[in-house]
Design an enzyme around this catalytic site. Structure first.
Site, PDB file in Angstrom:
ATOM      1  N   ASP A 208       0.772  -1.350   0.106  1.00 54.37           N
ATOM      2  CA  ASP A 208       0.008   0.102   0.097  1.00 54.37           C
ATOM      3  C   ASP A 208       1.000   1.252  -0.066  1.00 54.37           C
ATOM      4  O   ASP A 208       2.110   1.354  -0.252  1.00 54.37           O
ATOM      5  CB  ASP A 208      -0.945   0.017   1.314  1.00 54.37           C
ATOM      6  N   GLY A 234       4.680   1.590  -2.106  1.00 55.53           N
ATOM      7  CA  GLY A 234       4.608   2.108  -3.464  1.00 55.53           C
ATOM      8  C   GLY A 234       3.346   2.631  -4.000  1.00 55.53           C
ATOM      9  O   GLY A 234       2.381   2.765  -3.418  1.00 55.53           O
ATOM     10  N   ASP A 235       3.183   2.978  -5.302  1.00 55.87           N
ATOM     11  CA  ASP A 235       2.449   3.410  -6.036  1.00 55.87           C
ATOM     12  C   ASP A 235       1.804   2.404  -7.103  1.00 55.87           C
ATOM     13  O   ASP A 235       2.711   2.110  -7.901  1.00 55.87           O
ATOM     14  CB  ASP A 235       2.926   4.749  -6.618  1.00 55.87           C
ATOM     15  N   PHE A 236       0.832   1.954  -7.012  1.00 57.94           N
ATOM     16  CA  PHE A 236       0.377   0.678  -7.904  1.00 57.94           C
ATOM     17  C   PHE A 236       0.447   1.350  -9.441  1.00 57.94           C
ATOM     18  O   PHE A 236       0.182   0.410 -10.241  1.00 57.94           O
ATOM     19  CB  PHE A 236      -0.866  -0.219  -7.661  1.00 57.94           C
ATOM     20  N   HIS A 254     -12.946  -0.230  -7.905  1.00 61.38           N
ATOM     21  CA  HIS A 254     -14.135   0.543  -7.761  1.00 61.38           C
ATOM     22  C   HIS A 254     -13.805   1.875  -7.215  1.00 61.38           C
ATOM     23  O   HIS A 254     -14.443   2.865  -7.593  1.00 61.38           O
ATOM     24  CB  HIS A 254     -15.060  -0.131  -6.727  1.00 61.38           C
TER      25      HIS A 254
HETATM   26  C1  LIG Z   1     -10.787   1.615  -0.402  1.00 65.44           C
HETATM   27  S1  LIG Z   1      -9.342   1.365   0.379  1.00 65.44           S
HETATM   28  C2  LIG Z   1      -9.135  -0.364   0.439  1.00 65.44           C
HETATM   29  C3  LIG Z   1      -8.094  -0.739   1.303  1.00 65.44           C
HETATM   30  C4  LIG Z   1      -8.089  -2.422   1.681  1.00 65.44           C
HETATM   31  N1  LIG Z   1      -8.255  -2.909   0.367  1.00 65.44           N
HETATM   32  C5  LIG Z   1      -9.648  -2.905   2.202  1.00 65.44           C
HETATM   33  O1  LIG Z   1     -10.361  -3.430   1.558  1.00 65.44           O
HETATM   34  O2  LIG Z   1      -9.689  -2.475   3.469  1.00 65.44           O
HETATM   35  C6  LIG Z   1      -8.227   1.684  -0.833  1.00 65.44           C
HETATM   36  C7  LIG Z   1      -6.651   1.703  -0.728  1.00 65.44           C
HETATM   37  O3  LIG Z   1      -5.879   1.877  -1.851  1.00 65.44           O
HETATM   38  C8  LIG Z   1      -4.914   2.219  -1.299  1.00 65.44           C
HETATM   39  N2  LIG Z   1      -4.392   3.485  -2.520  1.00 65.44           N
HETATM   40  C9  LIG Z   1      -4.792   4.352  -2.990  1.00 65.44           C
HETATM   41  N3  LIG Z   1      -3.933   5.073  -4.178  1.00 65.44           N
HETATM   42  C10 LIG Z   1      -2.912   4.129  -4.289  1.00 65.44           C
HETATM   43  C11 LIG Z   1      -1.680   4.064  -4.987  1.00 65.44           C
HETATM   44  N4  LIG Z   1      -1.647   4.803  -5.936  1.00 65.44           N
HETATM   45  N5  LIG Z   1      -0.958   2.935  -4.952  1.00 65.44           N
HETATM   46  C12 LIG Z   1      -1.215   2.204  -3.814  1.00 65.44           C
HETATM   47  N6  LIG Z   1      -2.151   2.371  -2.928  1.00 65.44           N
HETATM   48  C13 LIG Z   1      -3.271   3.051  -3.118  1.00 65.44           C
HETATM   49  C14 LIG Z   1      -5.135   3.481  -0.253  1.00 65.44           C
HETATM   50  O4  LIG Z   1      -4.145   3.823   0.706  1.00 65.44           O
HETATM   51  C15 LIG Z   1      -6.059   2.571   0.360  1.00 65.44           C
HETATM   52  O5  LIG Z   1      -5.458   1.443   1.366  1.00 65.44           O
END
Ligand SMILES: C[S@@+](CC[C@H](N)C(=O)[O-])C[C@H]1O[C@@H](n2cnc3c(N)ncnc32)[C@H](O)[C@@H]1O
Length: 344
Positions: A208, A234-236, A254
């Site tokens: 994350d 990192g950044d996905f 989503h």
């Molecule tokens: C709606 S939350 C869902 C978290 C987890 N999967 C859950 O269901 O509890 C979205 C997640 O995406 C992560 N996120 C947002 N942008 C991101 C990016 N560019 N790279 C990695 N993670 C990211 C956020 O930090 C957050 O933890």
């Protein structure tokens, strides 16, 4: 005269239903106050009067009494008849220490981020833009990176919701062939901990953003999986941990429109093992007019992130555009489905 009476009786049903829908936000915002003040925690062991609760929360006792009376009218707390308010099954869900707690969720949805964005829904409807970004002049992920208290609360809300769906996911999907599971944007690790606990030989990678992974250690420790679960930040859109034979993403796709989702999916395809599996855990919008959580969750995505909830056909074509073939959509006992895909 008679026919007018009949008409007004007919109108009373839909009119009352509509009135109730219109004022539903009165209930929601009152629940927010209860959650923020931690009232459910304060009556965990014994019922308390409004005066006692006001002292403990540094609030105005007569106003707090009115809040408690209103909440008791919808089953959140109960007046014991001697002026003390006690826990009910509904108020129990707002306790901070209960599995699947909705306390943080109430604070996230009804506090200073989501609630104002919903107030700006009309902006999204008129322009197609993200209501949150229009109000806050940044996107929600940037906002959380700069507001640690709200970010922690969001992570806690996700943890609570995850605890709510974990068992249903584990019942519905057989993870037993997986040796290395990567949870992409897995928050503080609620899902991967549950899967690893159910499969003692499996190894995991929790990925994350840095400020989220910084909070994950204690959760992994508490779940007893710290030694089998690496963490990576990192950044996905840039890079992802390599070599997993299953990549799970819960409530990630989503958050993004088709173009951004395709970019994330293509990055996963690039790093996953040859015969790897992709598992999306999401709501799937059903056909027809029936009520379904996905239909308003979809609007939550519209105002907050610019993402959307999708139908099965939409998931199928999104996956195809990223080089995947949808193999199964597995319904669970909770509102989420497991959408399984492999390289096409
Ligand atoms: C709606 S939350 C869902 C978290 C987890 N999967 C859950 O269901 O509890 C979205 C997640 O995406 C992560 N996120 C947002 N942008 C991101 C990016 N560019 N790279 C990695 N993670 C990211 C956020 O930090 C957050 O933890």
């Amino acid at each position: 005269m008679e026919s007018q009476v009949v008409k007004s009786e007919q109108a009373a049903g839909p009119t009352m239903v509509m009135l109730q829908m219109i004022v539903n936000f009165w209930v929601s915002r009152t629940i927010y106050v209860a959650a923020k003040l931690g009232l459910a925690d304060l009556v965990k062991n014994e019922a308390k009067t409004a005066d006692e609760l006001a002292q403990l929360t540094n609030t105005h006792a007569p106003s707090l009494y009115r809040v408690l009376r209103a909440l008791a009218s919808v089953g959140v707390f109960v007046d014991d008849g001697r002026g003390r308010f006690a826990q009910t099954p509904l108020s129990e869900t707002l306790r901070s220490d209960t599995p699947g707690s909705l306390r943080a969720m109430a604070m996230v949805e009804l506090g200073q981020e989501h609630f104002p964005a919903w107030g700006n829904l009309m902006h999204s409807v008129k322009t197609g833009e993200i209501a949150f970004d229009n109000l806050f002049k940044q996107n929600v992920w940037e906002y959380y990176a700069q507001n640690p208290e709200d970010a922690s609360n969001f992570n806690e809300a996700m943890k609570g919701l995850t605890e709510m769906v974990n068992v249903s996911v584990l019942w519905a999907y057989d993870f037993s062939g997986v040796n290395k599971l990567v949870d992409v944007a897995g928050g503080t690790g609620g899902l991967i901990s549950a899967v690893l606990n159910a499969h003692p030989r499996m190894r995991g990678v929790l990925f994350d953003l840095p400020h989220v992974i910084a909070e994950a250690g204690p959760s992994l420790e508490a779940a007893g999986v710290r030694d089998r679960c690496e963490t990576a930040t990192g950044d996905f859109f840039e890079s992802l941990p390599e070599g997993g034979d299953a990549y799970v993403m819960k409530w990630i796709i989503h958050d993004w429109n088709d173009e951004r989702s395709t970019a994330i999916l293509k990055n996963i395809r690039r790093v996953m093992n040859e015969n790897g599996k992709l598992l999306l855990i999401e709501t799937v919008v059903p056909e027809g007019n029936g009520p379904d959580l996905s239909k308003f969750l979809d609007l939550n995505m519209m105002v907050m992130t610019g993402g959307c909830e999708r139908t099965e056909a939409e998931f199928s074509s999104l996956l195809a555009a990223a080089g995947f073939k949808l193999t199964r959509v597995i319904r669970t006992a909770s509102p989420v489905c497991v959408i399984e895909a492999v390289r096409s």
